[in-house]
Design a protein around this motif. Structure first.
Motif, PDB file in Angstrom:
ATOM      1  N   GLU A 175      60.860  71.209  44.022  1.00 54.04           N
ATOM      2  CA  GLU A 175      61.487  70.141  44.804  1.00 54.04           C
ATOM      3  C   GLU A 175      60.584  69.619  45.911  1.00 54.04           C
ATOM      4  O   GLU A 175      60.493  68.395  46.115  1.00 54.04           O
ATOM      5  N   ASP A 176      59.926  70.513  46.624  1.00 52.15           N
ATOM      6  CA  ASP A 176      59.034  70.057  47.704  1.00 52.15           C
ATOM      7  C   ASP A 176      57.954  69.131  47.156  1.00 52.15           C
ATOM      8  O   ASP A 176      57.587  68.129  47.789  1.00 52.15           O
ATOM      9  N   GLY A 177      57.442  69.455  45.978  1.00 49.47           N
ATOM     10  CA  GLY A 177      56.422  68.618  45.372  1.00 49.47           C
ATOM     11  C   GLY A 177      56.955  67.266  44.941  1.00 49.47           C
ATOM     12  O   GLY A 177      56.292  66.238  45.135  1.00 49.47           O
ATOM     13  N   PHE A 178      58.164  67.242  44.382  1.00 51.10           N
ATOM     14  CA  PHE A 178      58.774  65.971  43.987  1.00 51.10           C
ATOM     15  C   PHE A 178      58.996  65.069  45.200  1.00 51.10           C
ATOM     16  O   PHE A 178      58.709  63.868  45.165  1.00 51.10           O
ATOM     17  N   LEU A 179      59.513  65.654  46.280  1.00 44.62           N
ATOM     18  CA  LEU A 179      59.764  64.874  47.491  1.00 44.62           C
ATOM     19  C   LEU A 179      58.459  64.376  48.097  1.00 44.62           C
ATOM     20  O   LEU A 179      58.369  63.234  48.568  1.00 44.62           O
ATOM     21  N   SER A 180      57.443  65.229  48.077  1.00 45.15           N
ATOM     22  CA  SER A 180      56.136  64.834  48.601  1.00 45.15           C
ATOM     23  C   SER A 180      55.541  63.701  47.775  1.00 45.15           C
ATOM     24  O   SER A 180      54.947  62.762  48.323  1.00 45.15           O
ATOM     25  N   ALA A 181      55.723  63.765  46.463  1.00 48.17           N
ATOM     26  CA  ALA A 181      55.184  62.726  45.588  1.00 48.17           C
ATOM     27  C   ALA A 181      55.850  61.385  45.859  1.00 48.17           C
ATOM     28  O   ALA A 181      55.175  60.350  45.986  1.00 48.17           O
ATOM     29  N   CYS A 182      57.169  61.374  45.953  1.00 41.78           N
ATOM     30  CA  CYS A 182      57.875  60.113  46.203  1.00 41.78           C
ATOM     31  C   CYS A 182      57.519  59.544  47.570  1.00 41.78           C
ATOM     32  O   CYS A 182      57.397  58.321  47.733  1.00 41.78           O
ATOM     33  N   SER A 183      57.333  60.430  48.559  1.00 45.83           N
ATOM     34  CA  SER A 183      56.913  59.979  49.881  1.00 45.83           C
ATOM     35  C   SER A 183      55.520  59.356  49.810  1.00 45.83           C
ATOM     36  O   SER A 183      55.248  58.327  50.451  1.00 45.83           O
ATOM     37  N   TYR A 184      54.646  59.954  49.019  1.00 46.15           N
ATOM     38  CA  TYR A 184      53.305  59.412  48.835  1.00 46.15           C
ATOM     39  C   TYR A 184      53.360  58.006  48.241  1.00 46.15           C
ATOM     40  O   TYR A 184      52.683  57.080  48.715  1.00 46.15           O
TER      41      TYR A 184
ATOM     42  N   CYS B 278      60.454  56.550  44.942  1.00 47.67           N
ATOM     43  CA  CYS B 278      60.528  56.547  43.473  1.00 47.67           C
ATOM     44  C   CYS B 278      61.699  55.700  42.992  1.00 47.67           C
ATOM     45  O   CYS B 278      62.033  55.707  41.803  1.00 47.67           O
ATOM     46  N   ASP B 279      62.333  54.992  43.913  1.00 48.03           N
ATOM     47  CA  ASP B 279      63.573  54.257  43.624  1.00 48.03           C
ATOM     48  C   ASP B 279      63.384  52.746  43.640  1.00 48.03           C
ATOM     49  O   ASP B 279      64.334  51.994  43.835  1.00 48.03           O
ATOM     50  N   ARG B 280      62.162  52.285  43.399  1.00 54.54           N
ATOM     51  CA  ARG B 280      61.868  50.860  43.560  1.00 54.54           C
ATOM     52  C   ARG B 280      61.795  50.102  42.239  1.00 54.54           C
ATOM     53  O   ARG B 280      61.276  49.001  42.176  1.00 54.54           O
ATOM     54  N   GLY B 281      62.293  50.742  41.180  1.00 58.51           N
ATOM     55  CA  GLY B 281      62.345  50.066  39.887  1.00 58.51           C
ATOM     56  C   GLY B 281      61.057  50.086  39.099  1.00 58.51           C
ATOM     57  O   GLY B 281      60.980  49.499  38.021  1.00 58.51           O
ATOM     58  N   ASN B 282      60.039  50.774  39.619  1.00 60.55           N
ATOM     59  CA  ASN B 282      58.746  50.814  38.923  1.00 60.55           C
ATOM     60  C   ASN B 282      58.433  52.191  38.354  1.00 60.55           C
ATOM     61  O   ASN B 282      57.300  52.471  37.964  1.00 60.55           O
ATOM     62  N   LEU B 283      59.436  53.082  38.315  1.00 61.23           N
ATOM     63  CA  LEU B 283      59.240  54.420  37.770  1.00 61.23           C
ATOM     64  C   LEU B 283      59.450  54.390  36.255  1.00 61.23           C
ATOM     65  O   LEU B 283      60.430  53.829  35.766  1.00 61.23           O
ATOM     66  N   ARG B 284      58.527  54.965  35.534  1.00 63.72           N
ATOM     67  CA  ARG B 284      58.618  55.105  34.086  1.00 63.72           C
ATOM     68  C   ARG B 284      58.391  56.584  33.743  1.00 63.72           C
ATOM     69  O   ARG B 284      58.022  57.371  34.588  1.00 63.72           O
ATOM     70  N   TYR B 285      58.589  56.938  32.479  1.00 62.64           N
ATOM     71  CA  TYR B 285      58.252  58.308  32.089  1.00 62.64           C
ATOM     72  C   TYR B 285      57.659  58.348  30.695  1.00 62.64           C
ATOM     73  O   TYR B 285      57.887  57.472  29.865  1.00 62.64           O
ATOM     74  N   VAL B 286      56.848  59.375  30.471  1.00 65.77           N
ATOM     75  CA  VAL B 286      56.261  59.653  29.167  1.00 65.77           C
ATOM     76  C   VAL B 286      56.557  61.108  28.834  1.00 65.77           C
ATOM     77  O   VAL B 286      56.296  62.000  29.643  1.00 65.77           O
ATOM     78  N   ALA B 287      57.117  61.336  27.657  1.00 66.30           N
ATOM     79  CA  ALA B 287      57.404  62.691  27.185  1.00 66.30           C
ATOM     80  C   ALA B 287      56.689  62.922  25.861  1.00 66.30           C
ATOM     81  O   ALA B 287      56.208  61.990  25.215  1.00 66.30           O
ATOM     82  N   GLY B 288      56.618  64.175  25.469  1.00 65.89           N
ATOM     83  CA  GLY B 288      56.040  64.544  24.189  1.00 65.89           C
ATOM     84  C   GLY B 288      57.018  65.424  23.428  1.00 65.89           C
ATOM     85  O   GLY B 288      58.172  65.075  23.246  1.00 65.89           O
ATOM     86  N   HIS B 289      56.544  66.595  23.008  1.00 64.97           N
ATOM     87  CA  HIS B 289      57.362  67.622  22.368  1.00 64.97           C
ATOM     88  C   HIS B 289      57.717  67.258  20.925  1.00 64.97           C
ATOM     89  O   HIS B 289      57.275  67.908  19.995  1.00 64.97           O
ATOM     90  N   LYS B 290      58.486  66.209  20.721  1.00 69.74           N
ATOM     91  CA  LYS B 290      58.768  65.735  19.372  1.00 69.74           C
ATOM     92  C   LYS B 290      57.584  64.888  18.912  1.00 69.74           C
ATOM     93  O   LYS B 290      57.100  64.031  19.648  1.00 69.74           O
TER      94      LYS B 290
ATOM     95  N   GLN C  25      66.784  61.975  38.206  1.00 71.10           N
ATOM     96  CA  GLN C  25      66.869  62.551  39.546  1.00 71.10           C
ATOM     97  C   GLN C  25      65.887  61.873  40.503  1.00 71.10           C
ATOM     98  O   GLN C  25      66.233  61.571  41.649  1.00 71.10           O
ATOM     99  N   LEU C  26      64.680  61.634  40.031  1.00 73.31           N
ATOM    100  CA  LEU C  26      63.670  61.016  40.886  1.00 73.31           C
ATOM    101  C   LEU C  26      64.022  59.575  41.231  1.00 73.31           C
ATOM    102  O   LEU C  26      63.668  59.081  42.315  1.00 73.31           O
ATOM    103  N   SER C  27      64.719  58.899  40.341  1.00 76.63           N
ATOM    104  CA  SER C  27      65.049  57.485  40.549  1.00 76.63           C
ATOM    105  C   SER C  27      65.908  57.256  41.782  1.00 76.63           C
ATOM    106  O   SER C  27      65.993  56.121  42.275  1.00 76.63           O
ATOM    107  N   GLY C  28      66.528  58.309  42.300  1.00 80.81           N
ATOM    108  CA  GLY C  28      67.348  58.174  43.490  1.00 80.81           C
ATOM    109  C   GLY C  28      66.668  58.600  44.771  1.00 80.81           C
ATOM    110  O   GLY C  28      67.293  58.628  45.835  1.00 80.81           O
ATOM    111  N   ILE C  29      65.376  58.935  44.702  1.00 79.87           N
ATOM    112  CA  ILE C  29      64.631  59.398  45.879  1.00 79.87           C
ATOM    113  C   ILE C  29      63.750  58.272  46.403  1.00 79.87           C
ATOM    114  O   ILE C  29      63.053  57.608  45.634  1.00 79.87           O
ATOM    115  N   GLU C  30      63.779  58.074  47.719  1.00 78.60           N
ATOM    116  CA  GLU C  30      62.996  56.997  48.328  1.00 78.60           C
ATOM    117  C   GLU C  30      61.524  57.114  47.948  1.00 78.60           C
ATOM    118  O   GLU C  30      60.929  58.188  48.026  1.00 78.60           O
TER     119      GLU C  30
END
Length: 268
Positions: free
Chosen positions: A125-134, A175-187, A168-173
């Motif tokens: 969590e600390d890292g996620f919050l730090s990233a969004c603040s960055y 990361c909440d500006r509409g420019n967040l995307r994601y890339v997943a793998g696994h499948k 979850q990140l989309s609601g954090i200041e």
């Protein structure tokens, strides 16, 4: 999950085959289930499994672990062998510390945020919050959340698969500006995973890199172009069970550059 490589020999052979130019490119990586457990699940763990320990050293990132000790920037305090030496049930899945995987930065106008879904939200969590603040203080045209698991299971901590963390990140200041995307793998497929209310893609599955018998049987990759303020994502298929465009596509890439060979892909 680039390679299902228990002893590192496949990985080393692949990287030795790359040119110095290719090896000098920036590489952003996140671990998958086979990077922790060779058979892909903690239920099938084996004493020879890497538990993420080999991955974090080979693909070392500028991660949260380095904030506490910039000289010894990896946290290797957890001994993976204790998974089998300890009688404490809490030590049965002794994977490497999650602070080694959470990293964030910008390359040009693109932001990247990587994490490990084999570790809980509270651990990171600390890292996620730090990233969004960055990203709030260093705006990017687009931010890509980089995860492995596209769905729960096979060692993914509940609620930590990539679409869930994106939500979850989309609601954090920041990361909440509409420019967040994601890339997943696994499948082992390549396609759009999620769109927004305007039917614009916000999540991509990019796991189809040559594994056969996985339901998609595809060799391809994603290509992102943000020049001129645009956001162009193209899914390239070089080969699948029905066609093989590998040689002609690679020739085009070498002669013209990827951006001039979009006919081999699909604009997402």
């Amino acid at each position: 999950d680039n390679f299902y490589d228990r002893d590192g020999s496949i990985t080393a052979r692949f990287y030795r085959s790359l040119s110095l130019t290719a090896q000098s490119l920036i590489e952003v990586t996140v671990p998958g289930n086979h990077d922790y457990w060779y058979a892909g699940s903690p239920l099938l763990r084996d004493r020879l499994d890497p538990f993420g320990d080999g991955f974090v050293q080979w693909y070392a990132q500028d991660a949260m672990a380095g904030l506490t000790d910039t000289a010894n920037f990896l946290n290797l305090s957890i001994n993976p062998d204790e998974s089998f030496l300890s009688e404490d049930p809490s030590r049965e899945n002794n994977i490497v510390d999650g602070s080694n995987f959470l990293s964030y930065h910008k390359i040009g106008d693109i932001g990247f945020l990587g994490y490990s879904a084999a570790h809980s939200w509270s651990e990171q969590e600390d890292g996620f919050l730090s990233a969004c603040s960055y990203f709030a203080n260093h705006p990017a045209s687009v931010i890509f959340l980089m995860g492995h698991w596209n769905e729960p299971g096979l060692g993914c901590v509940p609620g930590m698969h990539t679409p869930s963390v994106y939500g979850q990140l989309s609601g954090i200041e920041g990361c909440d500006r509409g420019n967040l995307r994601y890339v997943a793998g696994h499948k082992h497929c390549n396609n759009i995973m999620q769109t927004d209310e305007d039917q614009q893609p916000v999540g991509y599955l990019l796991g189809g890199a040559g594994v056969l018998g996985s339901g998609c049987d595809v060799l391809g990759f994603g290509y992102l172009d943000t020049t001129g303020g645009r956001e162009l994502m193209v899914g390239f298929t070089l080969a699948d069970s029905a066609s093989d465009n590998f040689e002609s596509a690679v020739t085009c890439f070498e002669e013209k550059g990827v951006s001039e060979c979009l006919e081999f892909g699909v604009v997402w």
